[in-house]
Design a protein around this motif. Structure first.
Motif, PDB file in Angstrom:
ATOM      1  N   GLN A  30       0.966  -1.404   0.068  1.00  0.00           N
ATOM      2  CA  GLN A  30      -0.230   0.039   0.171  1.00  0.00           C
ATOM      3  C   GLN A  30       1.003   1.419  -0.113  1.00  0.00           C
ATOM      4  O   GLN A  30       0.442   2.251  -0.600  1.00  0.00           O
ATOM      5  N   GLU A  31       2.019   1.302   0.741  1.00  0.00           N
ATOM      6  CA  GLU A  31       2.721   2.321   0.786  1.00  0.00           C
ATOM      7  C   GLU A  31       3.560   2.527  -0.468  1.00  0.00           C
ATOM      8  O   GLU A  31       3.614   3.753  -0.818  1.00  0.00           O
ATOM      9  N   ALA A  32       3.907   1.573  -1.256  1.00  0.00           N
ATOM     10  CA  ALA A  32       4.493   1.577  -2.452  1.00  0.00           C
ATOM     11  C   ALA A  32       3.330   2.304  -3.481  1.00  0.00           C
ATOM     12  O   ALA A  32       3.852   3.337  -4.245  1.00  0.00           O
ATOM     13  N   PHE A  33       2.342   2.050  -3.199  1.00  0.00           N
ATOM     14  CA  PHE A  33       1.160   2.786  -4.065  1.00  0.00           C
ATOM     15  C   PHE A  33       1.147   4.060  -3.971  1.00  0.00           C
ATOM     16  O   PHE A  33       0.767   5.047  -4.680  1.00  0.00           O
ATOM     17  N   GLN A  34       1.222   4.552  -2.539  1.00  0.00           N
ATOM     18  CA  GLN A  34       0.884   5.882  -2.024  1.00  0.00           C
ATOM     19  C   GLN A  34       1.931   6.723  -2.745  1.00  0.00           C
ATOM     20  O   GLN A  34       1.748   7.892  -2.700  1.00  0.00           O
ATOM     21  N   ASN A  35       3.062   6.208  -3.028  1.00  0.00           N
ATOM     22  CA  ASN A  35       4.231   6.906  -3.191  1.00  0.00           C
ATOM     23  C   ASN A  35       4.472   7.263  -4.887  1.00  0.00           C
ATOM     24  O   ASN A  35       5.269   7.815  -5.127  1.00  0.00           O
ATOM     25  N   CYS A  36       3.426   6.550  -5.558  1.00  0.00           N
ATOM     26  CA  CYS A  36       3.167   6.673  -7.024  1.00  0.00           C
ATOM     27  C   CYS A  36       2.925   8.075  -7.428  1.00  0.00           C
ATOM     28  O   CYS A  36       2.006   8.578  -6.701  1.00  0.00           O
ATOM     29  N   THR A  37       3.331   8.853  -8.502  1.00  0.00           N
ATOM     30  CA  THR A  37       3.287  10.182  -8.665  1.00  0.00           C
ATOM     31  C   THR A  37       1.561  10.182  -9.100  1.00  0.00           C
ATOM     32  O   THR A  37       0.988  11.198  -9.022  1.00  0.00           O
ATOM     33  N   ASP A  38       1.239   9.117  -9.851  1.00  0.00           N
ATOM     34  CA  ASP A  38      -0.143   9.303 -10.466  1.00  0.00           C
ATOM     35  C   ASP A  38      -1.256   8.126 -10.019  1.00  0.00           C
ATOM     36  O   ASP A  38      -2.423   7.896 -10.537  1.00  0.00           O
ATOM     37  N   GLY A  39      -0.726   7.537  -8.858  1.00  0.00           N
ATOM     38  CA  GLY A  39      -1.505   6.237  -8.547  1.00  0.00           C
ATOM     39  C   GLY A  39      -1.191   5.042  -9.371  1.00  0.00           C
ATOM     40  O   GLY A  39      -1.891   4.115  -9.019  1.00  0.00           O
ATOM     41  N   LYS A  40      -0.568   5.029 -10.307  1.00  0.00           N
ATOM     42  CA  LYS A  40      -0.198   4.015 -11.124  1.00  0.00           C
ATOM     43  C   LYS A  40       1.345   3.593 -10.920  1.00  0.00           C
ATOM     44  O   LYS A  40       2.176   4.419 -10.920  1.00  0.00           O
ATOM     45  N   PHE A  41       1.659   2.277 -10.624  1.00  0.00           N
ATOM     46  CA  PHE A  41       2.904   1.809 -10.146  1.00  0.00           C
ATOM     47  C   PHE A  41       3.696   1.592 -11.485  1.00  0.00           C
ATOM     48  O   PHE A  41       3.457   0.578 -12.312  1.00  0.00           O
ATOM     49  N   LYS A  42       4.434   2.437 -12.048  1.00  0.00           N
ATOM     50  CA  LYS A  42       5.186   2.589 -13.019  1.00  0.00           C
ATOM     51  C   LYS A  42       6.661   1.926 -13.235  1.00  0.00           C
ATOM     52  O   LYS A  42       7.157   1.806 -12.041  1.00  0.00           O
ATOM     53  N   PHE A  43       7.265   1.755 -14.116  1.00  0.00           N
ATOM     54  CA  PHE A  43       8.835   1.554 -14.062  1.00  0.00           C
ATOM     55  C   PHE A  43       9.483   2.101 -12.987  1.00  0.00           C
ATOM     56  O   PHE A  43      10.371   1.540 -12.089  1.00  0.00           O
ATOM     57  N   ASP A  44       9.469   3.348 -13.152  1.00  0.00           N
ATOM     58  CA  ASP A  44      10.242   4.187 -12.127  1.00  0.00           C
ATOM     59  C   ASP A  44       9.952   3.916 -10.504  1.00  0.00           C
ATOM     60  O   ASP A  44      10.857   3.811 -10.016  1.00  0.00           O
ATOM     61  N   ASP A  45       8.829   3.982 -10.548  1.00  0.00           N
ATOM     62  CA  ASP A  45       8.384   3.535  -9.128  1.00  0.00           C
ATOM     63  C   ASP A  45       9.010   2.143  -8.778  1.00  0.00           C
ATOM     64  O   ASP A  45       9.491   1.860  -7.603  1.00  0.00           O
ATOM     65  N   PHE A  46       8.784   1.113  -9.510  1.00  0.00           N
ATOM     66  CA  PHE A  46       9.316  -0.097  -9.350  1.00  0.00           C
ATOM     67  C   PHE A  46      10.664  -0.082  -9.015  1.00  0.00           C
ATOM     68  O   PHE A  46      11.249  -0.958  -8.141  1.00  0.00           O
ATOM     69  N   TYR A  47      11.336   0.514  -9.881  1.00  0.00           N
ATOM     70  CA  TYR A  47      13.142   0.638  -9.818  1.00  0.00           C
ATOM     71  C   TYR A  47      13.391   1.205  -8.444  1.00  0.00           C
ATOM     72  O   TYR A  47      14.293   0.598  -7.756  1.00  0.00           O
ATOM     73  N   LYS A  48      12.783   2.274  -8.092  1.00  0.00           N
ATOM     74  CA  LYS A  48      13.060   2.838  -6.706  1.00  0.00           C
ATOM     75  C   LYS A  48      12.848   1.842  -5.562  1.00  0.00           C
ATOM     76  O   LYS A  48      13.409   1.867  -4.717  1.00  0.00           O
ATOM     77  N   LEU A  49      11.626   1.266  -5.743  1.00  0.00           N
ATOM     78  CA  LEU A  49      11.344   0.330  -4.757  1.00  0.00           C
ATOM     79  C   LEU A  49      12.307  -0.941  -4.652  1.00  0.00           C
ATOM     80  O   LEU A  49      12.627  -1.290  -3.608  1.00  0.00           O
ATOM     81  N   MET A  50      12.782  -1.570  -5.618  1.00  0.00           N
ATOM     82  CA  MET A  50      13.643  -2.619  -5.742  1.00  0.00           C
ATOM     83  C   MET A  50      14.970  -2.364  -5.915  1.00  0.00           C
ATOM     84  O   MET A  50      15.700  -3.345  -5.409  1.00  0.00           O
ATOM     85  N   ASN A  51      15.422  -1.322  -6.129  1.00  0.00           N
ATOM     86  CA  ASN A  51      16.957  -1.034  -5.946  1.00  0.00           C
ATOM     87  C   ASN A  51      17.424  -1.021  -4.786  1.00  0.00           C
ATOM     88  O   ASN A  51      16.947   0.145  -3.960  1.00  0.00           O
ATOM     89  N   PRO A  52      18.367  -1.894  -4.305  1.00  0.00           N
ATOM     90  CA  PRO A  52      19.120  -1.551  -2.891  1.00  0.00           C
ATOM     91  C   PRO A  52      20.036  -0.539  -2.950  1.00  0.00           C
ATOM     92  O   PRO A  52      20.344  -0.181  -1.656  1.00  0.00           O
ATOM     93  N   PHE A  53      20.213   0.318  -3.710  1.00  0.00           N
ATOM     94  CA  PHE A  53      21.155   1.115  -3.441  1.00  0.00           C
ATOM     95  C   PHE A  53      20.497   2.687  -3.359  1.00  0.00           C
ATOM     96  O   PHE A  53      19.397   3.015  -3.815  1.00  0.00           O
ATOM     97  N   LYS A  54      21.353   3.507  -2.649  1.00  0.00           N
ATOM     98  CA  LYS A  54      20.894   4.971  -2.364  1.00  0.00           C
ATOM     99  C   LYS A  54      21.164   5.550  -3.694  1.00  0.00           C
ATOM    100  O   LYS A  54      22.164   5.123  -4.517  1.00  0.00           O
ATOM    101  N   ASN A  55      20.510   6.695  -4.040  1.00  0.00           N
ATOM    102  CA  ASN A  55      21.037   7.329  -5.319  1.00  0.00           C
ATOM    103  C   ASN A  55      21.670   8.717  -4.883  1.00  0.00           C
ATOM    104  O   ASN A  55      21.707   8.964  -3.876  1.00  0.00           O
TER     105      ASN A  55
END
Length: 148
Positions: free
Chosen positions: A123-148
């Motif tokens: 639920q938190e992952a979807f709340q952090n989406c810019t438009d409520g849709k879980f797009k690739f950029d959202d997925f990458y941020k969630l799954m990537n174990p590294f800090k940017n």
């Protein structure tokens, strides 16, 4: 290295390293180092053979036959960078976006990550989406174990 592990990842890797450090001297012999590397590589989706892990131990050897946590982190970070390239992550994402609609639904997220993420995390992952849709950029941020 430009990318760094989070404190949580370092703590987890330290715990895994310690599991192979039978005499608790913060050093692993070549055999234990190779086994530890192989175990972690499997867990991050980058399985290697026994010979592959022995070759890594030889590559990182300083001649003492012992390997500290710093060398373990160096090896694992390099493997994680390979595992989390944008190309690899796009392949995984496309596998979840079966209808090629350009986003993942909550149900698809549950189906693919229900065993690794709690309902609150989903639920938190979807709340952090810019438009409520879980797009690739959202997925990458969630799954990537590294800090940017």
């Amino acid at each position: 290295m430009a990318k760094e592990l989070t404190d949580e990842h370092v703590a987890l890797l330290k715990m895994m390293f310690t599991e192979f450090d039978q005499d608790l001297d913060d050093k692993l012999d070549a055999s234990d180092f190779a086994r530890a590397v192989r175990t972690v590589c499997v867990s991050i989706g980058q399985p290697i053979t026994e010979n592959g892990s022995k070759a890594i131990a030889q590559e990182y050897s300083d001649g003492t036959g012992l390997f500290g946590f710093d060398k373990f982190i160096a090896v694992i970070t390099a493997k994680m960078v390979q595992a989390y390239t944008t190309v690899e992550m796009r392949k995984i994402y496309r596998g979840m976006d079966r209808d090629a609609k350009g986003f993942i639904t909550v149900d698809e997220m549950r189906q693919n990550f229900g065993d690794r993420l709690t309902e609150d995390e989903i639920q938190e992952a979807f709340q952090n989406c810019t438009d409520g849709k879980f797009k690739f950029d959202d997925f990458y941020k969630l799954m990537n174990p590294f800090k940017n």
